[in-house]
Design an enzyme around this catalytic site. Structure first.
Site, PDB file in Angstrom:
ATOM      1  N   HIS A  85       0.851  -1.195   0.000  1.00 20.85           N
ATOM      2  CA  HIS A  85       0.000   0.000   0.000  1.00 20.85           C
ATOM      3  C   HIS A  85       0.886   1.244   0.000  1.00 20.85           C
ATOM      4  O   HIS A  85       1.761   1.393   0.854  1.00 20.85           O
ATOM      5  CB  HIS A  85      -0.913   0.019   1.223  1.00 20.85           C
ATOM      6  CG  HIS A  85      -2.069  -0.927   1.118  1.00 20.85           C
ATOM      7  ND1 HIS A  85      -3.141  -0.905   1.984  1.00 20.85           N
ATOM      8  CD2 HIS A  85      -2.333  -1.920   0.226  1.00 20.85           C
ATOM      9  CE1 HIS A  85      -4.002  -1.842   1.641  1.00 20.85           C
ATOM     10  NE2 HIS A  85      -3.525  -2.473   0.577  1.00 20.85           N
ATOM     11  N   TYR A 214     -10.104   5.541   6.361  1.00 19.75           N
ATOM     12  CA  TYR A 214     -10.460   5.937   7.715  1.00 19.75           C
ATOM     13  C   TYR A 214     -11.507   7.040   7.613  1.00 19.75           C
ATOM     14  O   TYR A 214     -11.318   8.009   6.862  1.00 19.75           O
ATOM     15  CB  TYR A 214      -9.241   6.469   8.467  1.00 19.75           C
ATOM     16  CG  TYR A 214      -8.168   5.442   8.731  1.00 19.75           C
ATOM     17  CD1 TYR A 214      -8.076   4.810   9.977  1.00 19.75           C
ATOM     18  CD2 TYR A 214      -7.233   5.097   7.755  1.00 19.75           C
ATOM     19  CE1 TYR A 214      -7.090   3.870  10.238  1.00 19.75           C
ATOM     20  CE2 TYR A 214      -6.244   4.154   8.000  1.00 19.75           C
ATOM     21  CZ  TYR A 214      -6.178   3.549   9.241  1.00 19.75           C
ATOM     22  OH  TYR A 214      -5.201   2.616   9.484  1.00 19.75           O
ATOM     23  N   PRO A 306      -6.365   0.382  17.947  1.00 21.12           N
ATOM     24  CA  PRO A 306      -5.947  -0.070  16.615  1.00 21.12           C
ATOM     25  C   PRO A 306      -5.966   1.002  15.532  1.00 21.12           C
ATOM     26  O   PRO A 306      -5.601   0.714  14.390  1.00 21.12           O
ATOM     27  CB  PRO A 306      -6.954  -1.177  16.297  1.00 21.12           C
ATOM     28  CG  PRO A 306      -8.169  -0.820  17.095  1.00 21.12           C
ATOM     29  CD  PRO A 306      -7.656  -0.185  18.356  1.00 21.12           C
ATOM     30  N   LYS A 310      -0.701  -0.023  14.939  1.00 22.55           N
ATOM     31  CA  LYS A 310       0.603  -0.123  15.587  1.00 22.55           C
ATOM     32  C   LYS A 310       0.785  -1.342  16.488  1.00 22.55           C
ATOM     33  O   LYS A 310       1.901  -1.604  16.946  1.00 22.55           O
ATOM     34  CB  LYS A 310       0.869   1.140  16.428  1.00 22.55           C
ATOM     35  CG  LYS A 310       1.019   2.403  15.604  1.00 22.55           C
ATOM     36  CD  LYS A 310       2.165   2.297  14.645  1.00 22.55           C
ATOM     37  CE  LYS A 310       2.222   3.437  13.669  1.00 22.55           C
ATOM     38  NZ  LYS A 310       2.838   3.092  12.398  1.00 22.55           N
ATOM     39  N   TYR A 404       2.751   6.832  10.316  1.00 23.08           N
ATOM     40  CA  TYR A 404       1.977   5.678   9.856  1.00 23.08           C
ATOM     41  C   TYR A 404       2.899   4.573   9.344  1.00 23.08           C
ATOM     42  O   TYR A 404       2.674   3.388   9.620  1.00 23.08           O
ATOM     43  CB  TYR A 404       1.012   6.107   8.756  1.00 23.08           C
ATOM     44  CG  TYR A 404      -0.027   5.061   8.412  1.00 23.08           C
ATOM     45  CD1 TYR A 404      -1.173   4.915   9.187  1.00 23.08           C
ATOM     46  CD2 TYR A 404       0.130   4.215   7.321  1.00 23.08           C
ATOM     47  CE1 TYR A 404      -2.138   3.966   8.878  1.00 23.08           C
ATOM     48  CE2 TYR A 404      -0.818   3.253   7.003  1.00 23.08           C
ATOM     49  CZ  TYR A 404      -1.952   3.137   7.786  1.00 23.08           C
ATOM     50  OH  TYR A 404      -2.895   2.186   7.480  1.00 23.08           O
TER      51      TYR A 404
END
Length: 413
Positions: A85, A214, A306, A310, A404
């Site tokens: 990704h 998200y 979550p 991580k 991220y």
């Protein structure tokens, strides 16, 4: 008769370099890496291997974890089936922002590959190497961990067992025995329990997008994720009072559509759930992460919500640190190297904790008084301003992307 009973109760004694408590991905990865360096290890797990594989967990792997799996020799299937990704989307009250992590970080990416598959690969590699794992072990206890001769006792198939070792790695999760072995007055525990949970649904349906989405909405948070090109994992924020039985598949899909950006909602493919569950969210850190020759790894020492993906990745950084320090102890004769474990591991743990806390605060809906006693309208205004800044400025997106993909592992000199 009494003599026979006494002999049957005599523990079987085994010697090894490192006893690993817990046969999940962190324990398995540590064991595989150590064995590659000729460091003997035995894993003790309280449940069956099938139960471990049945745990439904996340699947976004940082480059650091990908590299560790390559080093451990268990990356072949991941490279074939995993999905790289380059970014993800944030839906912000219906408006979409793309976070191009590859461009924003100078080339870093993440890998989408389910934690169940990581665990399966590690289990198969351990079995192929002939390494010892005791599944379905009960009465596990750790002894003399502050001495040079620690040992582990447990019962397996009715036989009392004793593992004598140099070091113990506690990879047995939040509810395991390892952290509880550290005296209460010798550990400090930091915790925040969030006032909501994630209702997750797994389905054999094609993902709604090629990358994660998200969503911040007035109805609450949502996340569109995947496990493969044909299997999807979706989440919606729900009150802690909700139960899985309260949510039919149809009700879940309808609520998810309301929280996804409109173009994604229109092309969402629905279907029967394979699994549904509600996961509570918490932030937790135990300091220190070691006590004598006992080292806490992963969920035994820290839990993150979550939101920032991580959990497994922080466990992997613990593994990387401990594995390299133990390698220095055995191969270079630096017996003091393991003493640095907690100090090094905690630096990266707190980075991950802060990022996960920060992202959770920005993307979830909180009721009045749930965040430091702040009124809901005030908190919402702060978070709206926060998201506006980070999403609408290149430098803000860089901050999101850099964390991220994961902070780099610390060099072990």
């Amino acid at each position: 008769m009494q003599l026979a009973e006494a002999q049957s109760n005599k523990p079987q004694i085994i010697k090894t370099h490192v006893a690993i408590i817990g046969g999940g991905p962190s324990g398995l990865l540590l064991g595989q890496l150590l064995s590659k360096k000729g460091i003997d290890n035995i894993i003790v797990e309280r449940v069956s291997g099938e139960y471990v594989l049945g745990r439904i967990r996340a699947g976004i792997l940082e480059q650091g974890l990908v590299s560790l799996l390559e080093e451990a020799g268990v990356s072949e299937r991941m490279k074939c089936e995993g999905q790289v990704h380059n970014g993800f989307d944030i839906g912000y009250y219906g408006k979409k922002f793309h976070i191009d992590i590859k461009a924003l970080t100078g080339g870093s990416t993440v890998m989408c590959y389910g934690q169940t598959e990581v665990t399966r690969d590690l289990m198969e590699a351990r079995a192929a190497s002939g390494l010892t794992t005791y599944y379905e072990s009960s009465d596990v206890a750790l002894h003399e961990v502050t001495t040079d001769t620690p040992y582990v006792t447990f019962t397996n198939n009715g036989q009392q067992m004793r593992i004598e070792c140099d070091y113990i790695a506690g990879c047995d999760g939040f509810h395991g025995v390892s952290r509880q072995t550290i005296p209460e007055d010798k550990r400090t525990e930091h915790e925040r329990v969030y006032p909501f949970g994630w209702l997750g649904l797994l389905s054999d349906t094609p993902p709604v997008a090629d990358e994660l989405i998200y969503c911040k909405t007035e109805r609450g948070f949502a996340l569109a994720s995947m496990r493969s090109p044909t299997r999807s994992r979706y989440y919606i924020q729900v009150p802690l009072s909700d139960k899985v039985e309260d949510w039919s598949d149809e009700a879940f899909w309808e609520e998810l559509k309301r929280r996804l950006p409109e173009d994604y909602a229109k092309r969402l493919v629905t279907g029967p759930s394979i699994e549904k569950s509600i996961a509570p969210l918490r932030s937790f850190v135990c300091e220190p992460m070691q006590w004598g020759n006992l080292f806490l790894v992963g969920d035994a020492a820290h839990i993150v919500p979550p939101t920032g993906a991580k959990g497994l990745n922080l466990a992997a950084s613990d593994v990387a640190t401990l594995y390299r320090l133990l390698t220095k102890a055995y191969q270079e004769g630096d017996k003091r190297a393991p003493e640095r474990y907690s100090e090094i591991a905690l630096r990266r743990v707190w980075h991950g904790e802060r990022y996960s806390w920060w992202l959770s605060n920005m993307l979830h809906d909180f009721d009045e008084g749930q965040v430091g006693g702040m009124e809901k309208a005030t908190f919402d205004s702060f978070m709206r301003s926060e998201l506006d800044f980070y999403l609408n400025h290149y430098e803000g997106q860089q901050v999101i992307a850099r964390q991220y993909v994961g902070m780099p592992y610390e060099d072990i000199a």
